[in-house]
Design a protein around this motif. Structure first.
Motif, PDB file in Angstrom:
ATOM      1  N   GLY A   2       0.790  -1.235   0.000  1.00 14.20           N
ATOM      2  CA  GLY A   2       0.000   0.000   0.000  1.00 14.20           C
ATOM      3  C   GLY A   2       0.812   1.269   0.000  1.00 14.20           C
ATOM      4  N   GLY A   3       2.132   1.190  -0.104  1.00 15.17           N
ATOM      5  CA  GLY A   3       2.947   2.393  -0.078  1.00 15.17           C
ATOM      6  C   GLY A   3       4.400   2.085  -0.355  1.00 15.17           C
ATOM      7  N   ALA A   4       5.214   3.146  -0.422  1.00 12.56           N
ATOM      8  CA  ALA A   4       6.596   2.965  -0.865  1.00 12.56           C
ATOM      9  C   ALA A   4       7.635   3.598   0.043  1.00 12.56           C
ATOM     10  N   ASP A   5       7.237   4.045   1.240  1.00 13.09           N
ATOM     11  CA  ASP A   5       8.249   4.632   2.117  1.00 13.09           C
ATOM     12  C   ASP A   5       8.021   4.223   3.562  1.00 13.09           C
ATOM     13  N   SER A  48       5.184  12.713   3.483  1.00 15.79           N
ATOM     14  CA  SER A  48       4.757  11.627   2.610  1.00 15.79           C
ATOM     15  C   SER A  48       3.378  11.912   2.023  1.00 15.79           C
ATOM     16  N   GLY A  49       3.096  11.293   0.875  1.00 20.92           N
ATOM     17  CA  GLY A  49       1.758  11.351   0.309  1.00 20.92           C
ATOM     18  C   GLY A  49       1.616  12.120  -0.985  1.00 20.92           C
ATOM     19  N   ILE A 109       1.476   8.639  -3.645  1.00 23.86           N
ATOM     20  CA  ILE A 109       2.367   7.621  -3.067  1.00 23.86           C
ATOM     21  C   ILE A 109       2.294   7.737  -1.549  1.00 23.86           C
ATOM     22  N   GLN A 110       1.692   6.743  -0.913  1.00 24.18           N
ATOM     23  CA  GLN A 110       1.455   6.761   0.527  1.00 24.18           C
ATOM     24  C   GLN A 110       2.557   6.004   1.277  1.00 24.18           C
ATOM     25  N   PRO A 111       2.662   6.226   2.596  1.00 22.94           N
ATOM     26  CA  PRO A 111       3.628   5.447   3.375  1.00 22.94           C
ATOM     27  C   PRO A 111       3.296   3.961   3.324  1.00 22.94           C
ATOM     28  N   GLY A 112       4.322   3.132   3.260  1.00 20.85           N
ATOM     29  CA  GLY A 112       4.136   1.697   3.311  1.00 20.85           C
ATOM     30  C   GLY A 112       4.207   1.193   4.737  1.00 20.85           C
ATOM     31  N   ALA A 129       8.517  10.891   5.572  1.00 20.15           N
ATOM     32  CA  ALA A 129       9.302   9.802   4.991  1.00 20.15           C
ATOM     33  C   ALA A 129      10.749   9.933   5.433  1.00 20.15           C
ATOM     34  N   VAL A 169       9.533   8.645  -2.392  1.00 17.19           N
ATOM     35  CA  VAL A 169       8.434   9.605  -2.314  1.00 17.19           C
ATOM     36  C   VAL A 169       8.668  10.693  -3.354  1.00 17.19           C
TER      37      VAL A 169
END
Length: 175
Positions: free
Chosen positions: A36-39, A84-85, A89-92, A109, A114
């Motif tokens: 659900g996210g990348a950071d 973040s966001g 792109i939301q926090p993982g 992040a 991000v």
């Protein structure tokens, strides 16, 4: 719907997962796939949040212990991360400790990928360029003075900046 493979000491079963899982204890896993996210982010209190938006660069607020503020100076060694966001792109992974001095409302992040708000005031940003804080509130810029950048690097650009101000995908690697 999704299912979770659970073991409760009575054998292993497939259990539907509809909303979430709350564990008051330790979770041990061989692998955790975060989709659900990348950071990797932590929640912080931002002392001045009137112009705050996802992708903004934040620094330690020297007047409010434990809080952050938008960056306002180039090569600021108080840099902490990026809100973040941005661009969806939301926090993982989000760390927080409710009702404590390290609680906050804004995901910052600290590692991962991000989008960051950037300016080209220090030159065109290309993939691979190091980024740092700029004199423009909350915006990052390209590093050109590596001696001055020690301790003030936010991360490495993964995309180029196509306009004078805009978003750049960055791999957050505080240095």
């Amino acid at each position: 719907g999704a299912t979770a493979r659970t073991s409760l000491g009575l054998g292993t079963t497939d259990t539907p997962v509809f909303a979430g899982l709350t564990v008051n204890g330790t979770v041990t896993a061989n692998q955790l796939d975060i989709t659900g996210g990348a950071d990797f982010a932590e929640l912080f209190t931002i002392s001045e949040s009137e112009a705050l938006s996802p992708g903004s660069v934040v620094v330690i607020d020297p007047d409010h212990p434990g809080e952050l503020m938008l960056s306002t100076e180039a090569y600021d060694r108080k840099v902490v991360g990026i809100i973040s966001g941005a661009n969806g792109i939301q926090p993982g992974l989000l760390m927080k400790q409710a009702d404590s001095v390290v609680d906050g409302d804004h995901p910052v992040a600290l590692s991962g990928r991000v989008f960051v708000r950037c300016t080209s005031e220090n030159g065109r940003i290309e993939p691979g360029d190091f980024l740092t804080s700029s004199d423009q509130k909350g915006l990052a810029m390209k590093v050109t003075d590596y001696d001055q950048a020690r301790g003030a690097i936010i991360g490495k650009a993964m995309t180029r900046l196509k306009e004078s101000n805009g978003y750049v995908l960055v791999l957050v690697t505080l240095q």
